[in-house]
Design a protein around this motif. Structure first.
Motif, PDB file in Angstrom:
ATOM      1  N   PRO A 104       0.813  -1.231   0.000  1.00 47.14           N
ATOM      2  CA  PRO A 104       0.000   0.000   0.000  1.00 47.14           C
ATOM      3  C   PRO A 104       0.842   1.274   0.000  1.00 47.14           C
ATOM      4  O   PRO A 104       0.494   2.252  -0.675  1.00 47.14           O
ATOM      5  N   GLU A 105       1.946   1.262   0.755  1.00 50.25           N
ATOM      6  CA  GLU A 105       2.755   2.488   0.806  1.00 50.25           C
ATOM      7  C   GLU A 105       3.388   2.804  -0.535  1.00 50.25           C
ATOM      8  O   GLU A 105       3.644   3.972  -0.851  1.00 50.25           O
ATOM      9  N   ALA A 106       3.637   1.768  -1.355  1.00 46.70           N
ATOM     10  CA  ALA A 106       4.211   2.001  -2.682  1.00 46.70           C
ATOM     11  C   ALA A 106       3.222   2.751  -3.568  1.00 46.70           C
ATOM     12  O   ALA A 106       3.611   3.649  -4.330  1.00 46.70           O
ATOM     13  N   THR A 107       1.957   2.395  -3.469  1.00 49.09           N
ATOM     14  CA  THR A 107       0.925   3.106  -4.228  1.00 49.09           C
ATOM     15  C   THR A 107       0.804   4.548  -3.760  1.00 49.09           C
ATOM     16  O   THR A 107       0.649   5.481  -4.558  1.00 49.09           O
ATOM     17  N   ARG A 108       0.897   4.754  -2.450  1.00 48.83           N
ATOM     18  CA  ARG A 108       0.815   6.106  -1.886  1.00 48.83           C
ATOM     19  C   ARG A 108       1.988   6.960  -2.357  1.00 48.83           C
ATOM     20  O   ARG A 108       1.814   8.135  -2.698  1.00 48.83           O
ATOM     21  N   HIS A 109       3.168   6.381  -2.406  1.00 50.86           N
ATOM     22  CA  HIS A 109       4.334   7.126  -2.869  1.00 50.86           C
ATOM     23  C   HIS A 109       4.169   7.552  -4.325  1.00 50.86           C
ATOM     24  O   HIS A 109       4.562   8.661  -4.705  1.00 50.86           O
ATOM     25  N   LEU A 110       3.584   6.681  -5.150  1.00 52.36           N
ATOM     26  CA  LEU A 110       3.365   7.020  -6.552  1.00 52.36           C
ATOM     27  C   LEU A 110       2.414   8.203  -6.680  1.00 52.36           C
ATOM     28  O   LEU A 110       2.612   9.082  -7.526  1.00 52.36           O
ATOM     29  N   GLN A 111       1.410   8.250  -5.829  1.00 51.75           N
ATOM     30  CA  GLN A 111       0.463   9.366  -5.865  1.00 51.75           C
ATOM     31  C   GLN A 111       1.155  10.695  -5.580  1.00 51.75           C
ATOM     32  O   GLN A 111       0.763  11.744  -6.106  1.00 51.75           O
ATOM     33  N   MET A 112       2.195  10.647  -4.756  1.00 51.59           N
ATOM     34  CA  MET A 112       2.897  11.871  -4.390  1.00 51.59           C
ATOM     35  C   MET A 112       3.661  12.484  -5.575  1.00 51.59           C
ATOM     36  O   MET A 112       3.986  13.669  -5.558  1.00 51.59           O
ATOM     37  N   LEU A 113       3.962  11.683  -6.597  1.00 47.86           N
ATOM     38  CA  LEU A 113       4.667  12.224  -7.768  1.00 47.86           C
ATOM     39  C   LEU A 113       3.879  13.358  -8.402  1.00 47.86           C
ATOM     40  O   LEU A 113       4.459  14.330  -8.897  1.00 47.86           O
ATOM     41  N   ARG A 114       2.555  13.217  -8.409  1.00 47.55           N
ATOM     42  CA  ARG A 114       1.704  14.252  -9.018  1.00 47.55           C
ATOM     43  C   ARG A 114       1.344  15.354  -8.033  1.00 47.55           C
ATOM     44  O   ARG A 114       0.997  16.455  -8.444  1.00 47.55           O
ATOM     45  N   VAL A 115       1.404  15.046  -6.738  1.00 51.57           N
ATOM     46  CA  VAL A 115       1.052  16.043  -5.720  1.00 51.57           C
ATOM     47  C   VAL A 115       2.192  17.039  -5.503  1.00 51.57           C
ATOM     48  O   VAL A 115       1.970  18.233  -5.284  1.00 51.57           O
ATOM     49  N   ARG A 116       3.424  16.552  -5.590  1.00 53.52           N
ATOM     50  CA  ARG A 116       4.595  17.367  -5.297  1.00 53.52           C
ATOM     51  C   ARG A 116       4.657  18.603  -6.203  1.00 53.52           C
ATOM     52  O   ARG A 116       4.399  18.544  -7.394  1.00 53.52           O
ATOM     53  N   ARG A 117       5.021  19.726  -5.627  1.00 53.02           N
ATOM     54  CA  ARG A 117       5.203  20.972  -6.367  1.00 53.02           C
ATOM     55  C   ARG A 117       6.456  21.686  -5.854  1.00 53.02           C
ATOM     56  O   ARG A 117       6.900  21.455  -4.731  1.00 53.02           O
ATOM     57  N   THR A 118       6.989  22.583  -6.680  1.00 53.98           N
ATOM     58  CA  THR A 118       7.976  23.551  -6.204  1.00 53.98           C
ATOM     59  C   THR A 118       7.197  24.826  -5.937  1.00 53.98           C
ATOM     60  O   THR A 118       6.864  25.568  -6.860  1.00 53.98           O
ATOM     61  N   ASP A 119       6.881  25.053  -4.674  1.00 59.12           N
ATOM     62  CA  ASP A 119       6.014  26.172  -4.289  1.00 59.12           C
ATOM     63  C   ASP A 119       6.858  27.221  -3.579  1.00 59.12           C
ATOM     64  O   ASP A 119       7.387  26.988  -2.491  1.00 59.12           O
ATOM     65  N   ARG A 120       6.988  28.380  -4.191  1.00 59.63           N
ATOM     66  CA  ARG A 120       7.860  29.439  -3.679  1.00 59.63           C
ATOM     67  C   ARG A 120       7.138  30.451  -2.794  1.00 59.63           C
ATOM     68  O   ARG A 120       7.718  31.461  -2.422  1.00 59.63           O
ATOM     69  N   ARG A 121       5.899  30.194  -2.462  1.00 59.09           N
ATOM     70  CA  ARG A 121       5.172  31.131  -1.614  1.00 59.09           C
ATOM     71  C   ARG A 121       5.629  31.043  -0.155  1.00 59.09           C
ATOM     72  O   ARG A 121       6.273  30.068   0.240  1.00 59.09           O
ATOM     73  N   THR A 122       5.299  32.060   0.616  1.00 58.61           N
ATOM     74  CA  THR A 122       5.686  32.070   2.018  1.00 58.61           C
ATOM     75  C   THR A 122       4.952  30.977   2.789  1.00 58.61           C
ATOM     76  O   THR A 122       3.887  30.509   2.374  1.00 58.61           O
ATOM     77  N   VAL A 123       5.540  30.572   3.906  1.00 58.84           N
ATOM     78  CA  VAL A 123       4.938  29.541   4.749  1.00 58.84           C
ATOM     79  C   VAL A 123       4.282  30.192   5.954  1.00 58.84           C
ATOM     80  O   VAL A 123       4.500  31.366   6.251  1.00 58.84           O
ATOM     81  N   THR A 124       3.477  29.413   6.657  1.00 60.96           N
ATOM     82  CA  THR A 124       2.784  29.941   7.833  1.00 60.96           C
ATOM     83  C   THR A 124       3.739  30.020   9.022  1.00 60.96           C
ATOM     84  O   THR A 124       4.883  29.562   8.961  1.00 60.96           O
ATOM     85  N   GLU A 125       3.257  30.562  10.116  1.00 58.50           N
ATOM     86  CA  GLU A 125       4.071  30.677  11.326  1.00 58.50           C
ATOM     87  C   GLU A 125       4.072  29.395  12.146  1.00 58.50           C
ATOM     88  O   GLU A 125       4.757  29.314  13.172  1.00 58.50           O
ATOM     89  N   ASP A 126       3.333  28.394  11.714  1.00 52.79           N
ATOM     90  CA  ASP A 126       3.299  27.110  12.426  1.00 52.79           C
ATOM     91  C   ASP A 126       4.518  26.290  12.032  1.00 52.79           C
ATOM     92  O   ASP A 126       4.689  25.929  10.861  1.00 52.79           O
ATOM     93  N   ALA A 127       5.361  25.989  12.994  1.00 48.88           N
ATOM     94  CA  ALA A 127       6.585  25.247  12.719  1.00 48.88           C
ATOM     95  C   ALA A 127       6.279  23.779  12.401  1.00 48.88           C
ATOM     96  O   ALA A 127       5.283  23.221  12.865  1.00 48.88           O
ATOM     97  N   VAL A 128       7.131  23.170  11.614  1.00 46.94           N
ATOM     98  CA  VAL A 128       7.011  21.744  11.333  1.00 46.94           C
ATOM     99  C   VAL A 128       7.334  20.973  12.613  1.00 46.94           C
ATOM    100  O   VAL A 128       8.378  21.209  13.231  1.00 46.94           O
TER     101      VAL A 128
END
Length: 322
Positions: A104-128
């Motif tokens: 199942p995790e292999a299928t989930r990883h494949l889905q992330m190929l299309r979800v991933r972006r290079t997003d240059r916008r600012t991030v929120t103040e909530d830390a990771v």
């Protein structure tokens, strides 16, 4: 369908999935050859940034992300495989061996190929969260690289290194001309960074984003980078194989971040200039070789994802030689 036909189909699909891998300025500097039950990866000199990346490090890093994307696609079909990295000829050769039940995790990883972006916008103040950072560090380590999270003082050192690299590149007319070829406007040829993926103005952040000397159409967002975490992805060596593996690690790290709803923004500028790269290596205590810096953060959930960047058509990057 015979086993040979199954393998060939899987390899073509893997190469096609690899088209969505991130690359420096979206140059997509790779070519795949499907031949005799193998998938061979080559670098393409015509899509190398010869002014910005004369030694081809970013080309190798980019090809490494494509190599990992191909592996993700094979994993999602249940294929096990062997990978060799010849010193001459192709950068890597993938040979499928047997097929097993799909995880199942292999299928989930494949889905992330299309979800991933290079997003240059600012991030929120909530830390990771710390546990998410640990998860991401483990993902990089499993791919053969390490992720060094920077403390507050080191973030200021990174900001200085980024600024130093930007100033050096701003004064290089040939480099600026090369960047203009790949960045801005519409990208009908399927490569480069379109204006729709660039902010209207550079956000006011502690660690500056790369200034491409052109403005886009994407709203940068409000706020600063106070909630961002900065880190350096690094490897144990500085040879061709190390940079290729570094690209695999970057891809794995990026997909893991996407899975955790964490935005990853690569900062390759300070690695491209010798003096600023030395500053990054000093942050590592000389224990490794920096591949690039990354910003990790949470995006405003009210914002939709930016448009996907263009991709070269399959027939330009995949050759079926049988």
């Amino acid at each position: 369908m015979s086993n040979a036909e199954e393998v060939k189909k899987a390899l073509v699909q893997a190469a096609d999935a690899a088209r969505f891998a991130p690359s420096i300025h979206n140059t997509q500097p790779w070519r795949w050859v499907v031949r005799g039950g193998e998938l061979r990866l080559f670098g393409v000199a015509e899509r190398q940034l010869t002014e910005q990346d004369p030694e081809g490090r970013m080309l190798l890093l980019s090809c490494g992300t494509a190599l990992h994307h191909a592996q993700v696609a094979l994993d999602a079909e249940g294929w096990r495989y062997e990978i060799s990295r010849p010193e001459e000829g192709p950068l890597a050769v993938i040979r499928p061996t047997v097929r097993e039940p799909i995880q199942p995790e292999a299928t989930r990883h494949l889905q992330m190929l299309r979800v991933r972006r290079t997003d240059r916008r600012t991030v929120t103040e909530d830390a990771v969260p710390e546990d998410v950072l640990a998860f991401l560090a483990k993902a990089a380590e499993q791919a053969g690289s390490r992720l060094h999270v920077l403390g507050r003082d080191q973030v200021l050192e990174l900001a200085a290194a980024v600024d130093q690299a930007q100033k050096a590149q701003d004064t290089d007319e040939r480099l600026r001309a090369e960047t203009a070829i790949w960045v801005g406007g519409d990208r009908p040829d399927g490569s480069g960074i379109p204006a729709s993926a660039l902010p209207e103005e550079l956000p006011l952040t502690t660690v500056a984003e790369r200034d491409f000397q052109t403005r886009g159409t994407l709203a940068a967002g409000e706020g600063h980078d106070q909630g961002a975490t900065y880190a350096v992805l690094y490897g144990t060596g500085d040879d061709q194989a190390d940079w290729l593996r570094g690209g695999e690690a970057l891809s794995r790290l990026w997909l893991a971040a996407a899975e955790q709803a964490v935005n990853l923004l690569p900062l390759s500028g300070p690695v491209e200039i010798a003096s600023s790269r030395a500053a990054l290596r000093q942050m590592l205590g000389g224990l490794g070789y920096p591949l690039l810096a990354v910003r990790l953060g949470n995006l405003d959930p009210a914002h939709s994802a930016p448009p996907t960047t263009p991709r070269l058509p399959s027939d330009q990057v995949i050759e079926i030689a049988d």
